[in-house]
Design a protein around this motif. Structure first.
Motif, PDB file in Angstrom:
ATOM      1  N   SER A  71       0.862  -1.183   0.000  1.00 54.15           N
ATOM      2  CA  SER A  71       0.000   0.000   0.000  1.00 54.15           C
ATOM      3  C   SER A  71       0.897   1.231   0.000  1.00 54.15           C
ATOM      4  O   SER A  71       1.996   1.201   0.566  1.00 54.15           O
ATOM      5  CB  SER A  71      -0.927   0.007   1.219  1.00 54.15           C
ATOM      6  OG  SER A  71      -0.183   0.068   2.420  1.00 54.15           O
ATOM      7  N   VAL A  72       0.451   2.285  -0.652  1.00 50.27           N
ATOM      8  CA  VAL A  72       1.317   3.449  -0.876  1.00 50.27           C
ATOM      9  C   VAL A  72       0.608   4.739  -0.486  1.00 50.27           C
ATOM     10  O   VAL A  72      -0.568   4.931  -0.800  1.00 50.27           O
ATOM     11  CB  VAL A  72       1.745   3.537  -2.359  1.00 50.27           C
ATOM     12  CG1 VAL A  72       2.713   4.699  -2.571  1.00 50.27           C
ATOM     13  CG2 VAL A  72       2.384   2.226  -2.817  1.00 50.27           C
ATOM     14  N   ILE A  73       1.338   5.594   0.210  1.00 49.68           N
ATOM     15  CA  ILE A  73       0.888   6.966   0.434  1.00 49.68           C
ATOM     16  C   ILE A  73       1.991   7.886  -0.081  1.00 49.68           C
ATOM     17  O   ILE A  73       3.173   7.586   0.060  1.00 49.68           O
ATOM     18  CB  ILE A  73       0.563   7.257   1.915  1.00 49.68           C
ATOM     19  CG1 ILE A  73       1.732   6.871   2.825  1.00 49.68           C
ATOM     20  CG2 ILE A  73      -0.694   6.549   2.351  1.00 49.68           C
ATOM     21  CD1 ILE A  73       1.480   7.186   4.291  1.00 49.68           C
ATOM     22  N   THR A  74       1.599   8.982  -0.701  1.00 45.23           N
ATOM     23  CA  THR A  74       2.587   9.881  -1.286  1.00 45.23           C
ATOM     24  C   THR A  74       2.331  11.312  -0.853  1.00 45.23           C
ATOM     25  O   THR A  74       1.203  11.698  -0.548  1.00 45.23           O
ATOM     26  CB  THR A  74       2.549   9.823  -2.833  1.00 45.23           C
ATOM     27  OG1 THR A  74       1.283  10.312  -3.298  1.00 45.23           O
ATOM     28  CG2 THR A  74       2.754   8.399  -3.337  1.00 45.23           C
ATOM     29  N   THR A  75       3.386  12.097  -0.872  1.00 44.66           N
ATOM     30  CA  THR A  75       3.277  13.524  -0.595  1.00 44.66           C
ATOM     31  C   THR A  75       4.444  14.233  -1.254  1.00 44.66           C
ATOM     32  O   THR A  75       5.499  13.632  -1.504  1.00 44.66           O
ATOM     33  CB  THR A  75       3.261  13.827   0.907  1.00 44.66           C
ATOM     34  OG1 THR A  75       3.132  15.237   1.109  1.00 44.66           O
ATOM     35  CG2 THR A  75       4.540  13.346   1.581  1.00 44.66           C
ATOM     36  N   GLU A  76       4.261  15.519  -1.554  1.00 41.61           N
ATOM     37  CA  GLU A  76       5.309  16.276  -2.239  1.00 41.61           C
ATOM     38  C   GLU A  76       6.123  17.152  -1.303  1.00 41.61           C
ATOM     39  O   GLU A  76       7.070  17.800  -1.742  1.00 41.61           O
ATOM     40  CB  GLU A  76       4.684  17.151  -3.321  1.00 41.61           C
ATOM     41  CG  GLU A  76       3.696  18.173  -2.782  1.00 41.61           C
ATOM     42  CD  GLU A  76       2.994  18.947  -3.884  1.00 41.61           C
ATOM     43  OE1 GLU A  76       2.373  19.972  -3.566  1.00 41.61           O
ATOM     44  OE2 GLU A  76       3.079  18.521  -5.042  1.00 41.61           O
ATOM     45  N   SER A  77       5.785  17.190  -0.016  1.00 42.58           N
ATOM     46  CA  SER A  77       6.509  18.070   0.902  1.00 42.58           C
ATOM     47  C   SER A  77       6.951  17.333   2.160  1.00 42.58           C
ATOM     48  O   SER A  77       6.295  16.387   2.612  1.00 42.58           O
ATOM     49  CB  SER A  77       5.631  19.266   1.304  1.00 42.58           C
ATOM     50  OG  SER A  77       4.610  18.863   2.209  1.00 42.58           O
ATOM     51  N   ALA A  78       8.057  17.792   2.723  1.00 44.03           N
ATOM     52  CA  ALA A  78       8.574  17.196   3.954  1.00 44.03           C
ATOM     53  C   ALA A  78       7.648  17.492   5.126  1.00 44.03           C
ATOM     54  O   ALA A  78       7.483  16.652   6.027  1.00 44.03           O
ATOM     55  CB  ALA A  78       9.980  17.735   4.237  1.00 44.03           C
ATOM     56  N   GLU A  79       7.064  18.683   5.124  1.00 41.05           N
ATOM     57  CA  GLU A  79       6.182  19.049   6.232  1.00 41.05           C
ATOM     58  C   GLU A  79       4.987  18.092   6.317  1.00 41.05           C
ATOM     59  O   GLU A  79       4.622  17.609   7.396  1.00 41.05           O
ATOM     60  CB  GLU A  79       5.687  20.490   6.057  1.00 41.05           C
ATOM     61  CG  GLU A  79       6.773  21.553   6.230  1.00 41.05           C
ATOM     62  CD  GLU A  79       7.589  21.792   4.968  1.00 41.05           C
ATOM     63  OE1 GLU A  79       8.453  22.679   4.981  1.00 41.05           O
ATOM     64  OE2 GLU A  79       7.362  21.072   3.963  1.00 41.05           O
ATOM     65  N   LYS A  80       4.374  17.809   5.177  1.00 44.79           N
ATOM     66  CA  LYS A  80       3.245  16.880   5.147  1.00 44.79           C
ATOM     67  C   LYS A  80       3.710  15.458   5.462  1.00 44.79           C
ATOM     68  O   LYS A  80       2.982  14.677   6.103  1.00 44.79           O
ATOM     69  CB  LYS A  80       2.584  16.919   3.770  1.00 44.79           C
ATOM     70  CG  LYS A  80       1.328  16.060   3.648  1.00 44.79           C
ATOM     71  CD  LYS A  80       0.228  16.519   4.592  1.00 44.79           C
ATOM     72  CE  LYS A  80      -1.043  15.713   4.404  1.00 44.79           C
ATOM     73  NZ  LYS A  80      -2.115  16.138   5.347  1.00 44.79           N
ATOM     74  N   ALA A  81       4.923  15.128   5.042  1.00 39.99           N
ATOM     75  CA  ALA A  81       5.469  13.800   5.315  1.00 39.99           C
ATOM     76  C   ALA A  81       5.586  13.553   6.815  1.00 39.99           C
ATOM     77  O   ALA A  81       5.315  12.442   7.299  1.00 39.99           O
ATOM     78  CB  ALA A  81       6.836  13.650   4.656  1.00 39.99           C
ATOM     79  N   LEU A  82       5.977  14.576   7.569  1.00 39.12           N
ATOM     80  CA  LEU A  82       6.078  14.422   9.025  1.00 39.12           C
ATOM     81  C   LEU A  82       4.704  14.137   9.625  1.00 39.12           C
ATOM     82  O   LEU A  82       4.558  13.252  10.477  1.00 39.12           O
ATOM     83  CB  LEU A  82       6.693  15.676   9.649  1.00 39.12           C
ATOM     84  CG  LEU A  82       8.143  16.001   9.263  1.00 39.12           C
ATOM     85  CD1 LEU A  82       8.613  17.256   9.977  1.00 39.12           C
ATOM     86  CD2 LEU A  82       9.073  14.839   9.581  1.00 39.12           C
ATOM     87  N   GLU A  83       3.704  14.871   9.174  1.00 35.98           N
ATOM     88  CA  GLU A  83       2.346  14.641   9.685  1.00 35.98           C
ATOM     89  C   GLU A  83       1.885  13.215   9.393  1.00 35.98           C
ATOM     90  O   GLU A  83       1.331  12.535  10.266  1.00 35.98           O
ATOM     91  CB  GLU A  83       1.369  15.635   9.038  1.00 35.98           C
ATOM     92  CG  GLU A  83       1.623  17.097   9.384  1.00 35.98           C
ATOM     93  CD  GLU A  83       0.635  18.012   8.670  1.00 35.98           C
ATOM     94  OE1 GLU A  83      -0.380  17.491   8.146  1.00 35.98           O
ATOM     95  OE2 GLU A  83       0.879  19.236   8.614  1.00 35.98           O
ATOM     96  N   LEU A  84       2.112  12.761   8.165  1.00 35.73           N
ATOM     97  CA  LEU A  84       1.685  11.418   7.777  1.00 35.73           C
ATOM     98  C   LEU A  84       2.477  10.340   8.514  1.00 35.73           C
ATOM     99  O   LEU A  84       1.925   9.300   8.886  1.00 35.73           O
ATOM    100  CB  LEU A  84       1.845  11.237   6.264  1.00 35.73           C
ATOM    101  CG  LEU A  84       0.873  12.031   5.390  1.00 35.73           C
ATOM    102  CD1 LEU A  84       1.290  11.953   3.925  1.00 35.73           C
ATOM    103  CD2 LEU A  84      -0.547  11.492   5.563  1.00 35.73           C
ATOM    104  N   ALA A  85       3.755  10.581   8.723  1.00 37.15           N
ATOM    105  CA  ALA A  85       4.580   9.601   9.433  1.00 37.15           C
ATOM    106  C   ALA A  85       4.090   9.415  10.866  1.00 37.15           C
ATOM    107  O   ALA A  85       4.038   8.285  11.375  1.00 37.15           O
ATOM    108  CB  ALA A  85       6.042  10.047   9.429  1.00 37.15           C
ATOM    109  N   TYR A  86       3.714  10.508  11.515  1.00 38.38           N
ATOM    110  CA  TYR A  86       3.248  10.426  12.895  1.00 38.38           C
ATOM    111  C   TYR A  86       1.864   9.788  12.992  1.00 38.38           C
ATOM    112  O   TYR A  86       1.566   9.077  13.954  1.00 38.38           O
ATOM    113  CB  TYR A  86       3.205  11.827  13.517  1.00 38.38           C
ATOM    114  CG  TYR A  86       4.536  12.542  13.534  1.00 38.38           C
ATOM    115  CD1 TYR A  86       5.733  11.829  13.622  1.00 38.38           C
ATOM    116  CD2 TYR A  86       4.610  13.941  13.440  1.00 38.38           C
ATOM    117  CE1 TYR A  86       6.953  12.493  13.623  1.00 38.38           C
ATOM    118  CE2 TYR A  86       5.824  14.598  13.448  1.00 38.38           C
ATOM    119  CZ  TYR A  86       6.992  13.874  13.535  1.00 38.38           C
ATOM    120  OH  TYR A  86       8.203  14.531  13.534  1.00 38.38           O
TER     121      TYR A  86
END
Length: 216
Positions: A71-86
């Motif tokens: 399963s895959v989730i994608t994002t184009e920004s590091a800021e959003k990546a932190l939110e998704l990682a948490y």
């Protein structure tokens, strides 16, 4: 005795002349044997997050991973990546280094400093020469690095390494591979290339802020 020497010499000459052919045959057999070996994969349905500001790179990653049952989730920004990682706690993150706003090195430091994400395997990716050199000098606490351009072999080799090192759970060998559910149609999936080529990237900003490796 002279006849024996001539026979031995003839056999040696014949063996020597056949050596390149025999080596070529062995290499071909070795390649075929490697292709027959099952690919080591992480558990089916494992969540992989792709962080890259290129829509093409994100699409290529998604196609590769979905077809192999992730399963895959994608994002184009590091800021959003932190939110998704948490919030999503992915099993693996492919993190581009050169990103708009917060760069990948700064995001890696934040991920490694937070208890919610510090144990997530992270593979850094970049086609930027400066970022690549800086990664190899510092290492930065990432699990691995992948240089653009890349294809399926490079992606799944990183996953294999993480599985074999115990960083990701292995896929049960008796389970058949099933493609994960995707919002893309078959036509859209087929239109996506199988190789992620390097695209023009910006410079690595705030480089002085990234020289301190994140704590392990």
């Amino acid at each position: 005795m002279a006849l024996l020497r001539r026979h031995w010499s003839h056999c040696n000459d014949k063996e020597f002349s056949m050596a390149p052919q025999n080596m070529f045959r062995r290499l071909l057999r070795g390649g075929a044997d490697r292709r027959k070996q099952p690919r080591v994969q992480a558990r089916s349905g494992a969540c992989v997050m792709v962080v890259d500001d290129s829509a093409t790179i994100r699409a290529v990653f998604s196609k590769m991973l979905i077809q192999d049952g992730y399963s895959v989730i994608t994002t184009e920004s590091a800021e959003k990546a932190l939110e998704l990682a948490y919030s999503e706690r992915p099993d693996l993150i492919f993190l581009d280094i050169v990103l708009p706003g917060m760069n990948g090195f700064m995001a890696l430091r934040s991920l490694r400093h937070d208890e919610r994400s510090r144990d997530i395997p992270i593979v850094m990716i970049s086609g930027n020469v400066q970022a690549t050199e800086q990664f190899y000098v510092q290492r930065f606490g990432a699990d691995d690095f992948m240089k653009k351009p890349f294809g399926r072999a490079e992606v799944f080799d990183r996953i294999r390494t993480l599985v074999e090192s115990g960083r990701m759970m292995p896929r049960h060998p008796d389970l058949h591979r099933t493609a994960a559910i995707s919002s893309m149609s078959e036509e859209e999936m087929a239109a996506i290339p199988d190789v992620a080529l390097r695209e023009p990237e910006g410079t690595l900003e705030n480089a002085s802020d990234t020289l301190e490796p994140p704590s392990q």
